[in-house]
Design a protein around this motif. Structure first.
Motif, PDB file in Angstrom:
ATOM      1  N   ARG A   1     -93.164 -13.539  88.189  1.00  0.00           N
ATOM      2  CA  ARG A   1     -92.131 -12.512  87.998  1.00  0.00           C
ATOM      3  C   ARG A   1     -92.442 -11.260  88.812  1.00  0.00           C
ATOM      4  NH1 ARG A   1     -91.881 -13.756  81.561  1.00  0.00           N
ATOM      5  NH2 ARG A   1     -89.993 -15.060  81.569  1.00  0.00           N
TER       6      ARG A   1
ATOM      7  N   GLU B   1     -89.677 -28.705  83.633  1.00  0.00           N
ATOM      8  CA  GLU B   1     -88.464 -28.090  83.106  1.00  0.00           C
ATOM      9  C   GLU B   1     -88.644 -26.584  82.931  1.00  0.00           C
ATOM     10  OE1 GLU B   1     -91.028 -29.151  79.627  1.00  0.00           O
ATOM     11  OE2 GLU B   1     -90.447 -30.098  81.521  1.00  0.00           O
TER      12      GLU B   1
ATOM     13  N   GLU C   1     -88.298 -24.957  86.335  1.00  0.00           N
ATOM     14  CA  GLU C   1     -86.905 -24.849  86.753  1.00  0.00           C
ATOM     15  C   GLU C   1     -86.217 -23.664  86.070  1.00  0.00           C
ATOM     16  OE1 GLU C   1     -85.219 -28.656  85.993  1.00  0.00           O
ATOM     17  OE2 GLU C   1     -86.458 -29.665  87.496  1.00  0.00           O
ATOM     18  N   GLU C   2     -86.516 -23.472  84.788  1.00  0.00           N
ATOM     19  CA  GLU C   2     -85.966 -22.313  84.078  1.00  0.00           C
ATOM     20  C   GLU C   2     -86.446 -21.015  84.717  1.00  0.00           C
ATOM     21  OE1 GLU C   2     -87.094 -22.614  80.010  1.00  0.00           O
ATOM     22  OE2 GLU C   2     -86.017 -24.498  79.663  1.00  0.00           O
TER      23      GLU C   2
ATOM     24  N   ARG D   1     -87.526 -20.607  87.823  1.00  0.00           N
ATOM     25  CA  ARG D   1     -86.914 -20.493  89.146  1.00  0.00           C
ATOM     26  C   ARG D   1     -85.520 -19.871  89.041  1.00  0.00           C
ATOM     27  NH1 ARG D   1     -85.287 -26.036  91.084  1.00  0.00           N
ATOM     28  NH2 ARG D   1     -83.716 -25.550  89.508  1.00  0.00           N
ATOM     29  N   ASP D   2     -84.724 -20.378  88.108  1.00  0.00           N
ATOM     30  CA  ASP D   2     -83.362 -19.861  87.948  1.00  0.00           C
ATOM     31  C   ASP D   2     -83.384 -18.383  87.549  1.00  0.00           C
ATOM     32  OD1 ASP D   2     -82.503 -22.389  88.566  1.00  0.00           O
ATOM     33  OD2 ASP D   2     -82.042 -22.955  86.493  1.00  0.00           O
ATOM     34  N   GLU D   3     -84.312 -18.031  86.668  1.00  0.00           N
ATOM     35  CA  GLU D   3     -84.444 -16.628  86.244  1.00  0.00           C
ATOM     36  C   GLU D   3     -84.806 -15.728  87.427  1.00  0.00           C
ATOM     37  OE1 GLU D   3     -87.973 -14.052  84.284  1.00  0.00           O
ATOM     38  OE2 GLU D   3     -87.495 -15.896  83.211  1.00  0.00           O
TER      39      GLU D   3
ATOM     40  N   LEU E   1     -84.431 -16.263  90.704  1.00  0.00           N
ATOM     41  CA  LEU E   1     -83.378 -16.191  91.713  1.00  0.00           C
ATOM     42  C   LEU E   1     -82.218 -15.316  91.241  1.00  0.00           C
ATOM     43  CD1 LEU E   1     -83.338 -19.878  92.986  1.00  0.00           C
ATOM     44  CD2 LEU E   1     -84.221 -17.858  94.181  1.00  0.00           C
ATOM     45  N   ALA E   2     -81.955 -15.321  89.947  1.00  0.00           N
ATOM     46  CA  ALA E   2     -80.894 -14.464  89.419  1.00  0.00           C
ATOM     47  C   ALA E   2     -81.281 -12.991  89.524  1.00  0.00           C
ATOM     48  CB  ALA E   2     -80.604 -14.828  87.966  1.00  0.00           C
TER      49      ALA E   2
ATOM     50  N   PRO F   1     -82.040 -12.305  94.159  1.00  0.00           N
ATOM     51  CA  PRO F   1     -81.323 -13.362  94.890  1.00  0.00           C
ATOM     52  C   PRO F   1     -81.726 -13.522  96.350  1.00  0.00           C
ATOM     53  CG  PRO F   1     -79.875 -11.504  94.398  1.00  0.00           C
ATOM     54  CD  PRO F   1     -81.127 -11.270  93.642  1.00  0.00           C
TER      55      PRO F   1
ATOM     56  N   ARG G   1     -86.798 -16.923  98.104  1.00  0.00           N
ATOM     57  CA  ARG G   1     -86.769 -18.378  97.981  1.00  0.00           C
ATOM     58  C   ARG G   1     -87.800 -18.792  96.938  1.00  0.00           C
ATOM     59  NH1 ARG G   1     -88.237 -20.495 103.669  1.00  0.00           N
ATOM     60  NH2 ARG G   1     -89.488 -18.591 103.632  1.00  0.00           N
TER      61      ARG G   1
ATOM     62  N   THR H   1     -90.318 -25.412  93.507  1.00  0.00           N
ATOM     63  CA  THR H   1     -91.165 -25.794  92.382  1.00  0.00           C
ATOM     64  C   THR H   1     -91.626 -27.242  92.529  1.00  0.00           C
ATOM     65  OG1 THR H   1     -89.335 -26.603  90.999  1.00  0.00           O
ATOM     66  CG2 THR H   1     -89.871 -24.244  90.854  1.00  0.00           C
TER      67      THR H   1
END
Length: 251
Positions: free
Chosen positions: A24, A41, A44-45, A47-49, A51-52, A55, A58, A61
């Motif tokens: 982070r 999993e 992935e969670e 990664r999405d956090e 990138l949000a 943005p 890159r 994972t």
């Protein structure tokens, strides 16, 4: 001479605790990340956090168990290729199981030694091979203040494994002196993470405080860092010279 910006950073053990916190912080600084852990999993969670929140970066994972040296040897170059290279590798993955030697917890103690020593060795092999090929890089080995002296109870195998990492990192550093590859050993003190349940003591800091100090130390790229610097640098110096009965009471 200013230190280079390590734009592409690989962090192992990134699904929780210090690894997740470091991911982070580095993402907030605009760094590109390769994140590794057993639990895909959760990666992935995360990664999405990230990138949000950031943005422009890159994030790649890979679900890799560092106990599997072959998987590490395959996975690290693949992640480097996907990210376009790796500038810093943070060997953070580890576990903290165990109990006093001779109390029936041999399996847990062996598991801790396997992951924390051989798993970290596998990471270092993959990272340094990559850095040798490109002629530069920053290897960060996450050790522990528990490595300074032999520890009792639940810390015995854990501390022994982390002491091995100190020697491993120093040997790698000796091999690479004069090259463009830097090696940093980080010794965190008591930080509130899941791995430290049952190992917290005086001067324990919350996770955010610990991660902030950890990332700041890594960015400085010293040979060795204590995290947080106060009180763990002077405490570590004391631990080296105090009689064992005193160390036992303190830890």
């Amino acid at each position: 001479m200013p230190r280079p910006v390590r734009q592409r950073i690989l962090v192992t053990g990134a699904s929780s605790g210090l690894g997740r916190g470091m991911a982070r912080r580095f993402a907030a600084r605009g760094r590109d990340l390769a994140l590794v852990a057993r639990r895909g999993e959760l990666l992935e969670e995360l990664r999405d956090e990230l990138l949000a929140a950031s943005p422009g970066i890159r994030v790649v994972t890979a679900a890799i168990d560092v106990d599997d040296a072959d998987a590490v040897a395959r996975g690290v170059p693949e992640l480097a290729a996907e990210l376009g290279g790796i500038d810093r590798f943070v060997a953070n993955a580890g576990i903290g199981r165990g109990a006093s030697v001779g109390t029936g917890a041999g399996r847990a103690n062996r598991a801790t030694l396997l992951t924390n020593v051989l798993g970290t060795h596998a990471q270092c092999e993959a990272a340094v091979e990559l850095f040798r090929a490109q002629g530069s890089g920053h290897l960060v080995v996450i050790s522990s203040v528990a490595s300074v002296r032999g520890m009792r109870g639940t810390r015995t195998a854990y501390g022994a494994g982390k002491a091995a990492l100190n020697a491993l990192a120093e040997g790698i550093r000796s091999d690479l002196l004069g090259t463009g590859i830097r090696v940093t050993t980080v010794l965190p003190g008591y930080i509130e993470t899941d791995i430290n349940v049952g190992r917290r003591g005086p001067f324990t800091v919350d996770l955010d405080t610990g991660v902030d100090a950890l990332v700041a130390a890594i960015e400085r790229e010293p040979v060795r860092a204590y995290v947080p610097e106060w009180p763990w640098r002077p405490v570590s110096a004391l631990l080296r010279v105090l009689p064992l009965p005193v160390v036992r009471r303190l830890t």
